[in-house]
Write an enzyme that holds these catalytic residues in place. Sequence first.
Site, PDB file in Angstrom:
ATOM      1  N   ASP A  97       0.844  -1.181   0.000  1.00  0.00           N
ATOM      2  CA  ASP A  97       0.000   0.000   0.000  1.00  0.00           C
ATOM      3  C   ASP A  97       0.896   1.254   0.000  1.00  0.00           C
ATOM      4  OD1 ASP A  97      -3.075   0.627   0.457  1.00  0.00           O
ATOM      5  OD2 ASP A  97      -2.033   1.936   1.844  1.00  0.00           O
ATOM      6  N   HIS A 135      -6.175  -7.354  -0.946  1.00  0.00           N
ATOM      7  CA  HIS A 135      -5.159  -6.362  -0.632  1.00  0.00           C
ATOM      8  C   HIS A 135      -4.324  -6.728   0.597  1.00  0.00           C
ATOM      9  CE1 HIS A 135      -3.322  -2.511  -1.212  1.00  0.00           C
ATOM     10  NE2 HIS A 135      -3.665  -2.076  -0.016  1.00  0.00           N
TER      11      HIS A 135
END
Length: 334
Positions: A102, A300
Amino acid sequence: MVVEQTHRFLDTDGARIHLTEQGRGYPVVFCHGFPHTGFIWHRQLAAVAAAGCHAIAPDLRGYGRTEVTGDVTAYTNAAVIGDLLALLDDLGAEQAVFVGLDFGAQLVWELALRAPDRVAAAVVLNNPFSPRPPRAPSEYWTKAAQRHFLHLAYFQEPGVADAELAARPREFLARVYFALSGDYHYLDTWKNPPGLGYLDVLPAAPDLPWPWLDEAEFDTLATEFERTGFTGGLNWYRNLDRNWDLTAPFAGATVPVPTYFLYGEHDPDMAGFSGRDPLATLRASVTDLRAVVRVPDAGHLVQLEQTAAVDAFLLTALRELGVAPPQPAQAEAR
């Protein structure tokens, strides 16, 4: 023998960084994203420490127990890279392996451009390298946000998202972690019109525990954000244009360090935020790309959703780099 985690603080230029450390040996530094803390890597710290390395997970600026002086401009990538270089100096290490996800991935990519001599290798999850765009990021997201809800635009107004998320931190965290996982299609949030809040567009989350996240882990993360709120993390979004300005010298640059890339099959960043062919761009932009691995049934938060696959990927990379001792069977064979 189980190696326990330890905690300490490091004073840098403008910040007091909280560090979680485990093991001894070659340094491996883990960089998290939003809305996380260094704790998001606790399973990987244990695996890397058991493999004979020194695993380190900072709470990056704006998160957890790290304290920052200064205004929103104190949260640029350049400032956080200063913290990482100060950490290396504190360790007496010329280099480390840096692992990022991220915003932490973007940080590792930029670190590899700014200080490649300090990066033994980059291990990046889910967020592939993208060359510096010709226009500021806000020019792209502002246009998209006129058509549908987009968190990148929603997070820009100081105080708005801060208040919404801080009022219901546990609900927000559960819903966003679930939405970003392989159990949901995050880009469905784009079906909502502009003008809504984030909690208006995120799906309801099932009750914990989940197959990949237990109640104690979630409580550790949620308790920190109940205490701190989300403004520090949101400040990273509010520096995206500033980061673009500060990386002008690296326009067109390629990544020169050894690199290992892993992504979840259902990661929304790969699907919606990384261009039309992110893997082709990655291969064209990273001159020493050593592995690309796709992990099925993961989104994710791949290091939590498919921990065994991520741990194996990390340890393989560390052994190939020669910074982790070989497995016992390999050692005996030699």
